[in-house]
Design a protein around this motif. Structure first.
Motif, PDB file in Angstrom:
ATOM      1  N   MET A 273       0.835  -1.199   0.000  1.00  0.00           N
ATOM      2  CA  MET A 273       0.000   0.000   0.000  1.00  0.00           C
ATOM      3  C   MET A 273       0.872   1.252   0.000  1.00  0.00           C
ATOM      4  O   MET A 273       0.665   2.177  -0.790  1.00  0.00           O
TER       5      MET A 273
ATOM      6  N   THR B 101       2.431   1.795  -3.293  1.00  0.00           N
ATOM      7  CA  THR B 101       1.452   2.303  -4.252  1.00  0.00           C
ATOM      8  C   THR B 101       1.248   3.805  -4.061  1.00  0.00           C
ATOM      9  O   THR B 101       1.132   4.557  -5.023  1.00  0.00           O
TER      10      THR B 101
ATOM     11  N   GLN C 161      -9.955   9.285  -0.295  1.00  0.00           N
ATOM     12  CA  GLN C 161      -9.815   8.272  -1.325  1.00  0.00           C
ATOM     13  C   GLN C 161      -9.275   8.928  -2.580  1.00  0.00           C
ATOM     14  O   GLN C 161      -9.730   9.987  -2.982  1.00  0.00           O
TER      15      GLN C 161
ATOM     16  N   GLY D 265      -0.247  -4.182  -5.553  1.00  0.00           N
ATOM     17  CA  GLY D 265      -0.881  -2.963  -5.064  1.00  0.00           C
ATOM     18  C   GLY D 265      -1.208  -2.001  -6.195  1.00  0.00           C
ATOM     19  O   GLY D 265      -2.310  -1.458  -6.281  1.00  0.00           O
TER      20      GLY D 265
ATOM     21  N   ALA E 230      -4.907  -0.837  -7.247  1.00  0.00           N
ATOM     22  CA  ALA E 230      -5.358   0.525  -6.917  1.00  0.00           C
ATOM     23  C   ALA E 230      -6.356   1.101  -7.929  1.00  0.00           C
ATOM     24  O   ALA E 230      -7.335   1.737  -7.521  1.00  0.00           O
TER      25      ALA E 230
ATOM     26  N   THR F 112     -10.059   1.795  -4.518  1.00  0.00           N
ATOM     27  CA  THR F 112      -9.732   3.192  -4.324  1.00  0.00           C
ATOM     28  C   THR F 112      -8.493   3.253  -3.463  1.00  0.00           C
ATOM     29  O   THR F 112      -8.314   2.443  -2.557  1.00  0.00           O
ATOM     30  N   LEU F 113      -7.640   4.202  -3.787  1.00  0.00           N
ATOM     31  CA  LEU F 113      -6.371   4.295  -3.086  1.00  0.00           C
ATOM     32  C   LEU F 113      -6.554   5.037  -1.774  1.00  0.00           C
ATOM     33  O   LEU F 113      -6.740   6.256  -1.748  1.00  0.00           O
TER      34      LEU F 113
ATOM     35  N   LEU G 129      -6.316   0.156   1.399  1.00  0.00           N
ATOM     36  CA  LEU G 129      -6.245  -0.512   0.103  1.00  0.00           C
ATOM     37  C   LEU G 129      -6.002  -2.015   0.199  1.00  0.00           C
ATOM     38  O   LEU G 129      -6.681  -2.807  -0.446  1.00  0.00           O
TER      39      LEU G 129
END
Ligand SMILES: Nc1ncnc2c1ncn2[C@@H]1O[C@H](COP(=O)(O)OP(=O)(O)O)[C@@H](O)[C@H]1O
Ligand SMILES: [Mg+2]
Lengths: 258, 290
Positions: B42, B45, B116, B203, B207, B211-212, B216
């Motif tokens: 995460m 990302t 988000q 990741g 994504a 939604t990042l 996540l």
């Protein structure tokens, strides 16, 4: 003759267990040196200590290999200096093929031609390994694993090779075969330090023999002399004799050896 | 309908497979299920997002940058935390990886908050390709292909490269590896770098469809872990297959049984495997001789 390995008065602990109580030993180039002793005498501990496998050991004493101090160094460094080790119980990589095991022996080397030549040499020593080349090492018999372990160590390209009980758990016939090859390896210029419980075999191929008890050497001599020695015969080779010499009274008689 | 569910199941499954692979690679070497894996991915990302959005780098640069970050993060965590643990037991190792999880989650929440965000991806999630009677989005197709390529590369790496074989050797017998000159500490670093990079791939592929935000990877991690358990935890092939299986089972369950309870499939599988094949988790655990 040059001294390859010089161990001076080392003491090793496993936490509170005092395993080596001042051990000194020198190994001359191009010889076979045999270390004999009861189970638990500390034979393997000597090899492990020298190889740098025991953290923070030796507690006391010094170890020199080819004139350079190696006590306190890591095995990864020591093997690169030319000292290799065939551990007790073989310790092959079970789920790598025979070929990959040998390849890992050559991990520290860059000389492609030399590696290739050594592969061939090992397959001449142990033709069975060639046959088993693409088989997982874990599927080999005990004898074949021992051969592989020796082959892997030879692939390191050592000056000095430690062998820890290569005869352990093998049939008499296989033991003979392995020892024949050990002699062959020695003739090709690799110095050997051999740890054994099979005293008869070990003394028959070695130049110098030492006897370890409770973490101390109690006897040292030419192997041919030791073979003739009444006490060695009685306590290490299973030969019965009438009287026991005074120096050996304190030895508790334990299991008899083959 | 069936084919459609199967296809998107495989696409999701390949993400689970990647996460499972990342976990298994570490498990085999460090002998610990890394519960920080998801947060490591995460955070990586988010780094891609930052490079892309905040600094305006190209997608390619951002993606690569995130992978490099992931590799360094893996090396850093292993070196700074796990290696310090003297004579660790499995429980303390697990606690350390849970520590990673919480720290990294905290860092991400503090830096990027709970908003988000969208990771703009050059491959569209809306344009579709027809495969027989079913359709798949370009993004899913890309995910599938990237995962496949990565697995083939991994296979080749472990099969044919010296370092790859040395990694396996170290997993099987660290002592024997050391006496052959393999620097076990370095192998550990490589392991964590590789694993973290694979996780980051997952990741970044995930994504755009999700939604990042800092959450996540919470669910995907559980599912990756379930896949790894399903596959026996110690084989890479098993982990990959486990991922695909879970993706498919989950999707079919969602399509035919209940969409609401789709998410519990992974949990159910962990429980079932542990009940009926309890050896599954430690099936090929190597006995270390001292
Ligand atoms: N890992 C260990 N932890 C504690 N004690 C050990 C360990 N390894 C060996 N020892 C003890 O050290 C002594 C020497 O063992 P070892 O060197 O293996 O003997 P040998 O090889 O001669 O049979 C024995 O008393 C043994 O119990
Ligand atoms: Mg021993």
């Amino acid at each position: 003759m040059a001294t390859l390995l010089e161990i001076k008065n080392i003491e090793t602990f496993y936490r509170l267990i005092y395993a080596l109580r001042g051990v000194s030993l020198s190994v001359e180039e191009n010889t076979i040196t045999a270390v004999l002793g009861n189970n638990g005498a500390g034979k393997s501990t000597i090899l492990k200590t020298v190889m740098g496998l025991l953290d923070d050991q030796p507690d006391k004493g010094t170890i020199e290999f080819m004139g350079r101090r190696i006590d306190g160094k890591d095995p990864e460094v020591i093997v690169r200096m030319g000292l290799s080790y065939v551990p007790e119980g073989r310790e092959v990589f079970d789920e790598l093929t025979v070929k990959e095991n040998l390849l890992m022996g050559a991990y520290i080397r860059r000389d492609r031609a030399g590696i290739k030549a050594d592969f061939e040499k090992i397959y001449v020593y142990f033709p069975i390994l060639k046959q088993r080349e693409s088989q997982w090492a874990g599927t080999l018999s005990g004898g074949e694993q021992q051969m592989l372990a020796i082959g892997r160590a030879l692939m390191n390209g050592p000056k000095l090779l430690f062998l820890d009980e290569p005869s352990l758990g093998l049939s008499p016939l296989l033991v003979k075969e392995i020892f024949k090859i050990i002699v062959e390896i020695s003739k090709r210029g690799v110095t050997l330090l051999l740890v054994e419980q099979n005293a008869r075999m070990a003394l028959s191929i070695s130049h110098v023999g030492l006897i370890l008890e409770n973490g101390r050497f109690v006897m040292k001599g030419k192997s041919s002399d030791l073979m003739q020695d009444k006490d060695v015969q009685e306590f290490y080779m299973g030969v019965r004799s009438e009287e026991s010499a005074k120096g050996f009274q304190r030895w508790k008689r334990k299991k008899r050896w083959r | 309908m069936f084919l459609q569910l199967l296809l998107s199941g495989i696409a999701f499954g390949s993400l689970y497979a990647l996460i499972a692979l990342a976990m298994v690679i570490i498990y085999k070497t460090s002998e610990v299920p890394n519960f920080g894996q998801g947060e490591m991915a995460m955070l990586s990302t988010f780094v891609a997002f930052m490079l892309l959005d905040t600094y305006g780098h190209s997608f390619f640069v951002s993606f690569l940058g995130a992978l490099v970050f992931a590799a360094l993060l893996g090396v850093f965590l292993e070196f700074v935390f796990l290696r310090r643990a003297k004579d660790p037991n499995i429980l303390s190792l697990i606690l350390i990886t849970l520590g990673f999880e919480m720290i990294l989650y905290g860092v991400a929440s503090w830096k990027w908050g709970a908003d988000q965000r969208d990771l703009s991806f050059p491959v569209s999630d809306f344009d579709l390709v027809n495969i027989g009677p079913a359709v798949i989005s370009y993004l899913n197709l890309a995910t599938l292909l990237v995962a496949l390529v990565l697995m083939v590369l991994l296979f080749l790496f472990f099969r044919y490269t010296k370092v790859g074989i040395a990694m396996k050797a170290t997993q099987q017998n660290p002592m024997a590896a050391r006496i052959n000159g393999i620097r076990v500490n370095r192998i550990l670093s490589v392991t964590w770098a590789m694993s973290s990079t694979i996780g980051a791939m997952a990741g970044m592929l995930l994504a755009p469809v999700a939604t990042l935000d800092p959450n996540l990877m919470l669910e995907p991690l559980l599912k990756g872990f379930a896949s790894a358990v399903l596959g026996g935890m110690t084989t890479l092939v098993g982990a990959a297959l486990g991922g695909y299986m879970l993706g498919i089972i989950e999707n079919l369950f969602g399509g035919y049984v209940s969409l609401e309870f789709k998410s519990i499939v992974a949990f159910g599988i962990i429980v079932l495997v542990l009940c009926f094949r309890p050896s599954g988790l430690f099936a090929k655990h190597y006995v270390r001789k001292v």
